[in-house]
Scaffold this active site. Structure first.
Site, PDB file in Angstrom:
ATOM      1  N   GLU A  26       0.843  -1.196   0.000  1.00  0.00           N
ATOM      2  CA  GLU A  26       0.000   0.000   0.000  1.00  0.00           C
ATOM      3  C   GLU A  26       0.885   1.255   0.000  1.00  0.00           C
ATOM      4  OE1 GLU A  26      -3.671  -1.775   2.771  1.00  0.00           O
ATOM      5  OE2 GLU A  26      -2.085  -0.603   3.707  1.00  0.00           O
TER       6      GLU A  26
ATOM      7  N   ASP B 177     -12.503  -6.041  -1.090  1.00  0.00           N
ATOM      8  CA  ASP B 177     -13.307  -7.260  -1.101  1.00  0.00           C
ATOM      9  C   ASP B 177     -14.619  -7.034  -0.345  1.00  0.00           C
ATOM     10  OD1 ASP B 177     -10.986  -8.946   1.142  1.00  0.00           O
ATOM     11  OD2 ASP B 177     -12.433  -7.367   1.527  1.00  0.00           O
TER      12      ASP B 177
END
Ligand code: SAH
Length: 261
Positions: free
Chosen positions: A36, A223
């Site tokens: 990230e 998700d």
């Protein structure tokens, strides 16, 4: 956290009021994972701080640099020294946030990262959320008042202009130390009206609140948690979406005061 100050401490409130009216200068970006962090580091042209402000031997990593008028510090808790995986979760996030605030005195914290989303609440993969408030979903202490302490509900800095200008979704964020969601966690999140779920935000919020640093929570849904639970999957496309969101928010913040956000 909102820069609310301690109501009993007028000096604190005056400092906060002043901080709200001068341009934001030092930003602390807290991320949990290297995958990230690196796209943001590259995009904002940050470099690793080799003279660490952290205690000797800890795996915590800081990147720094000037971007437009902002002094940017990006930190992540590094890799577990024996297992080699990213130190995700609340404990490393709170420690690195605490040490970074102490060393760098930021005007604003941006906790950015990936998250799961609840499709029943309108979340879709790829959505970028800014949290209205954050709470824990896995600290169940069924004793009056301790139950609220366990929940640890804290408000993010109010950012109506940022949300509108960048067309960000807004919702409640729940944090738990498991990637897996137990039925109890799910019940807690439903009760708390959560739209997104991560593993760090409420811990960052706890520290930010302790030390009175305003903070925003920016999460990209990778998700879906309800319906068929899918596990978080690495994808450079998703990390690129996070990088774009962080860059847009940073661009928006540049030259503004807290009260402009
Ligand atoms: N994408 C990683 C997952 C690592 S653990 C992998 O596949 O290796 C999860 C990390 O991503 C934590 O930092 C957490 O904040 C965030 N995260 C992403 N999706 C999540 C979800 N569905 N539930 C909880 N945390 C999630």
């Amino acid at each position: 956290m909102a820069p609310h100050g301690d109501k009993s401490d007028a000096a604190d409130e005056t400092m906060v009021a002043k901080a709200e009216k001068r341009p934001i200068s030092t930003i602390l970006i807290v991320l949990a994972m290297q995958s990230e962090a690196l796209p943001v580091v590259n995009k904002l042209n940050l470099s690793e701080d080799l003279q660490s402000v952290f205690p000797k031997g800890v795996p915590w990593v800081r990147y720094r640099g000037f971007y437009k008028d902002l002094n940017i510090n990006l930190v992540w808790p590094g890799k577990d020294s024996s297992l080699g995986v990213d130190c995700v979760g609340t404990v490393p996030a709170s420690l690195v946030t605490y040490a970074s605030i102490q060393a760098l005195q930021p005007d604003l914290i941006i906790n950015a990262g990936t998250a799961g989303g609840f499709k029943a609440k309108g979340a879709c993969i790829g959505d970028v959320y800014v949290a209205s408030d954050v709470a824990f979903c896995d600290r169940r202490i069924p004793i009056p008042v301790f139950d609220l302490y366990g929940l640890g509900l804290r408000q993010a800095l109010s950012t109506p202009n940022l949300q509108k200008e960048l067309n960000l979704k807004v919702g409640k964020l729940s944090t738990g130390d498991s990637l897996h969601m137990s039925t109890q966690d799910e019940a807690s999140m439903v009760a708390n009206d959560a739209v997104v779920k991560d593993m760090e935000a409420a811990a960052v919020a706890y520290v930010a609140d302790l030390l009175k640093v305003p903070s925003v929570f920016l999460k990209v849904v990778i998700d879906i948690k309800d319906g068929e639970e899918t596990t978080a999957e690495e994808s450079s496309q998703r990390f690129a979406a996070l990088e774009r969101a962080v860059t847009q928010v940073t661009d928006f913040i540049n030259g503004k005061c807290l009260s402009d956000l």
